[in-house]
Motif scaffolding. Structure first.
Motif, mmCIF file in Angstrom:
data_model
loop_
_atom_site.group_PDB
_atom_site.id
_atom_site.type_symbol
_atom_site.label_atom_id
_atom_site.label_comp_id
_atom_site.label_asym_id
_atom_site.label_seq_id
_atom_site.Cartn_x
_atom_site.Cartn_y
_atom_site.Cartn_z
ATOM 1 N N ILE A 107 29.042 32.664 4.408
ATOM 2 C CA ILE A 107 27.999 32.561 3.379
ATOM 3 C C ILE A 107 28.631 32.379 2.007
ATOM 4 C CG2 ILE A 107 26.159 33.834 2.213
ATOM 5 C CD1 ILE A 107 25.464 35.080 4.900
ATOM 6 N N GLY A 108 29.715 33.143 1.742
ATOM 7 C CA GLY A 108 30.401 32.998 0.452
ATOM 8 C C GLY A 108 30.973 31.609 0.262
ATOM 9 N N GLN A 109 31.552 31.034 1.335
ATOM 10 C CA GLN A 109 32.099 29.681 1.244
ATOM 11 C C GLN A 109 30.994 28.656 0.989
ATOM 12 O OE1 GLN A 109 34.236 29.139 4.889
ATOM 13 N NE2 GLN A 109 35.985 30.428 4.260
ATOM 14 N N LEU A 110 29.864 28.822 1.674
ATOM 15 C CA LEU A 110 28.744 27.899 1.455
ATOM 16 C C LEU A 110 28.207 28.006 0.025
ATOM 17 C CD1 LEU A 110 26.824 28.321 4.834
ATOM 18 C CD2 LEU A 110 28.108 26.315 4.075
ATOM 19 N N LEU A 185 23.986 17.927 -1.600
ATOM 20 C CA LEU A 185 23.568 19.291 -1.917
ATOM 21 C C LEU A 185 22.444 19.744 -1.006
ATOM 22 C CD1 LEU A 185 23.769 21.784 -3.725
ATOM 23 C CD2 LEU A 185 22.194 20.663 -5.327
ATOM 24 N N HIS A 186 21.458 18.875 -0.780
ATOM 25 C CA HIS A 186 20.347 19.224 0.114
ATOM 26 C C HIS A 186 20.854 19.459 1.540
ATOM 27 C CE1 HIS A 186 17.511 18.727 -3.005
ATOM 28 N NE2 HIS A 186 17.515 17.393 -3.050
ATOM 29 N N THR A 187 21.814 18.635 1.971
ATOM 30 C CA THR A 187 22.373 18.801 3.325
ATOM 31 C C THR A 187 23.088 20.138 3.457
ATOM 32 O OG1 THR A 187 22.665 16.406 3.517
ATOM 33 C CG2 THR A 187 23.908 17.794 5.055
ATOM 34 N N HIS A 192 23.306 25.510 5.511
ATOM 35 C CA HIS A 192 23.478 26.941 5.236
ATOM 36 C C HIS A 192 22.294 27.754 5.761
ATOM 37 C CE1 HIS A 192 22.766 30.435 2.539
ATOM 38 N NE2 HIS A 192 24.019 30.686 2.881
ATOM 39 N N SER A 193 21.079 27.269 5.484
ATOM 40 C CA SER A 193 19.890 27.989 5.946
ATOM 41 C C SER A 193 19.833 28.032 7.469
ATOM 42 C CB SER A 193 18.631 27.326 5.389
ATOM 43 O OG SER A 193 18.631 27.340 3.972
ATOM 44 N N ARG A 194 20.158 26.904 8.108
ATOM 45 C CA ARG A 194 20.105 26.857 9.570
ATOM 46 C C ARG A 194 21.158 27.777 10.189
ATOM 47 N NH1 ARG A 194 20.821 22.051 9.872
ATOM 48 N NH2 ARG A 194 23.026 21.946 10.446
ATOM 49 N N GLN A 195 22.388 27.734 9.662
ATOM 50 C CA GLN A 195 23.440 28.594 10.199
ATOM 51 C C GLN A 195 23.113 30.068 9.998
ATOM 52 O OE1 GLN A 195 27.113 27.389 8.383
ATOM 53 N NE2 GLN A 195 27.146 25.366 9.352
ATOM 54 N N LEU A 196 22.572 30.388 8.820
ATOM 55 C CA LEU A 196 22.215 31.771 8.551
ATOM 56 C C LEU A 196 21.122 32.248 9.502
ATOM 57 C CD1 LEU A 196 22.604 34.246 6.745
ATOM 58 C CD2 LEU A 196 20.900 33.309 5.190
ATOM 59 N N LEU A 197 20.114 31.394 9.727
ATOM 60 C CA LEU A 197 19.025 31.757 10.636
ATOM 61 C C LEU A 197 19.533 31.910 12.067
ATOM 62 C CD1 LEU A 197 16.008 32.235 11.082
ATOM 63 C CD2 LEU A 197 15.716 29.755 11.347
ATOM 64 N N ASP A 198 20.405 30.985 12.512
ATOM 65 C CA ASP A 198 20.950 31.073 13.870
ATOM 66 C C ASP A 198 21.759 32.355 14.051
ATOM 67 O OD1 ASP A 198 19.789 28.669 14.440
ATOM 68 O OD2 ASP A 198 21.621 27.472 14.157
ATOM 69 N N MET A 199 22.586 32.661 13.046
ATOM 70 C CA MET A 199 23.407 33.878 13.155
ATOM 71 C C MET A 199 22.535 35.123 13.166
ATOM 72 S SD MET A 199 26.681 33.020 10.710
ATOM 73 C CE MET A 199 27.834 31.708 11.149
ATOM 74 N N GLN A 200 21.483 35.125 12.345
ATOM 75 C CA GLN A 200 20.598 36.289 12.312
ATOM 76 C C GLN A 200 19.877 36.465 13.646
ATOM 77 O OE1 GLN A 200 18.113 35.474 8.922
ATOM 78 N NE2 GLN A 200 19.499 36.465 7.481
ATOM 79 N N GLN A 201 19.373 35.363 14.219
ATOM 80 C CA GLN A 201 18.694 35.453 15.510
ATOM 81 C C GLN A 201 19.646 35.915 16.605
ATOM 82 O OE1 GLN A 201 16.970 31.571 16.067
ATOM 83 N NE2 GLN A 201 15.199 31.991 14.750
ATOM 84 N N LYS A 202 20.873 35.369 16.600
ATOM 85 C CA LYS A 202 21.860 35.773 17.595
ATOM 86 C C LYS A 202 22.209 37.247 17.430
ATOM 87 C CE LYS A 202 26.482 34.624 19.318
ATOM 88 N NZ LYS A 202 27.671 33.753 19.120
#
Length: 332
Positions: A107-110, A185-187, A192-202
């Protein structure tokens, strides 16, 4: 009862069975050998018994035959005799902490990449604004030059036109760069949002699975503890004795020695809950004895309660002796 669980990583069914059987008990012959008396029941009476239908061989047979019946649906039997082991709760939470730290690092890198892209976008916008101002100034100069072209000649006008065209091309290039940076930037934000959501769900799924396994383990250990206390009632007495030793003032190491039935040479203070005070013990010998299944802590071969009473009586007599001369003077 059969309950299907589809909300976990591996779908499975919890089945509850009531093992009702009929027939003569297999242990009857053995019971007769040890000369125990049992109330006789008719051999065809229904009764609860898991010895016949929940044996190791029967359970294995159930798995084999069920896998054969379900093979047409793509179900595969588990590995026969597998030695796979679940990771411990401590290891799971250790891995979970490491995954959480890695997630924070990602998250910090993103965020850093996002800030860098935003900074590039700000610089590009500023540069484009500067180029647009230059382009406006050049256009104005070209118009003036065209109006007075007869005085300065056509070569200067053409030069200004070429410079103006070049500046417009630079502006167009920078505008394209801005659009590219905005898309990038949008990508990055979407990734970032998708990875964060996937990690949270996992993470949530893993927590649910581990929580279920933890509850099962706690339930199994509770059942095992209850059986242990039922089969070995003296354990409860030993646990009470351990608490007494610690409450009196013995250390963990000293308590362990006493629990093994060994003698312990001790000098120090011992606390009496009955008298709410400590008594000094000098070079006494402590030991635990078993009396008809009950465990007794002794000091110099006396039960600790009697030893406390004896010490309290000595203390009380000593106080009376010190007070008696004063009382005599008051009477005189």
């Amino acid at each position: 009862s059969a309950v299907l669980h589809m909300d976990e990583q591996t779908p499975h069914i919890h089945a509850t069975l009531v093992p009702i059987v009929k027939g003569e008990r297999k242990r009857k012959k053995k019971e007769e050998q040890v000369k125990k008396r049992y109330r006789k029941k008719p051999t065809d009476t229904a009764r609860l018994c898991a010895d016949e239908i929940m044996t190791r061989a029967k359970l294995k047979s159930y798995q084999d035959t069920y896998a054969q019946a379900m093979s047409g649906y793509g179900l595969q039997r588990g590995i026969d005799g597998s030695e796979a082991k679940h990771i411990t709760t401590r290891q799971y939470y250790r891995d979970l902490v490491q995954q959480t730290e890695q997630l924070r690092t990602d998250i910090g890198q993103l965020r850093d990449r996002k800030e860098t892209a935003q900074e590039e976008l700000r610089r590009a916008k500023k540069k484009v604004q500067t180029e647009k101002l230059k382009g406006a100034a050049t256009t104005a100069a070209t118009n003036i030059a065209e109006s007075v072209g007869s005085f300065f000649g056509s070569n200067k006008v053409k030069t200004l036109e070429r410079e103006n065209s070049a500046l417009h091309q630079v502006v167009a290039i920078h505008e394209g760069t801005i659009e590219t940076l905005q898309t990038k930037l949008h990508t990055i934000q979407a990734d970032h949002s998708r990875q964060l959501l996937d990690m949270q769900q996992k993470h949530i799924k893993e927590l649910q699975v581990r929580d279920t396994e933890h509850k099962k383990e706690v339930s199994r250990l509770t059942v095992l503890l209850n059986k242990t206390l039922k089969w070995f009632p003296q354990i409860k007495g030993m646990l009470n004795l351990e608490r007494l030793c610690l409450a009196v003032g013995f250390s963990q190491e000293q308590t362990a020695i006493l629990m093994m039935g060994k003698s312990l040479e001790y000098s120090g203070e011992l606390y009496s809950e009955e008298h709410k005070r400590k008594f000094m013990a000098k070079e006494v010998k402590a030991k635990v004895f078993s009396d008809k299944g009950k465990f007794v802590l002794t000091i110099d071969l006396k039960p600790i309660g009697d030893w406390f009473k004896e010490q309290f009586e000595k203390l009380r007599q000593g106080v009376n002796i010190r007070q008696s001369p004063k009382q005599s003077r008051l009477k005189l």
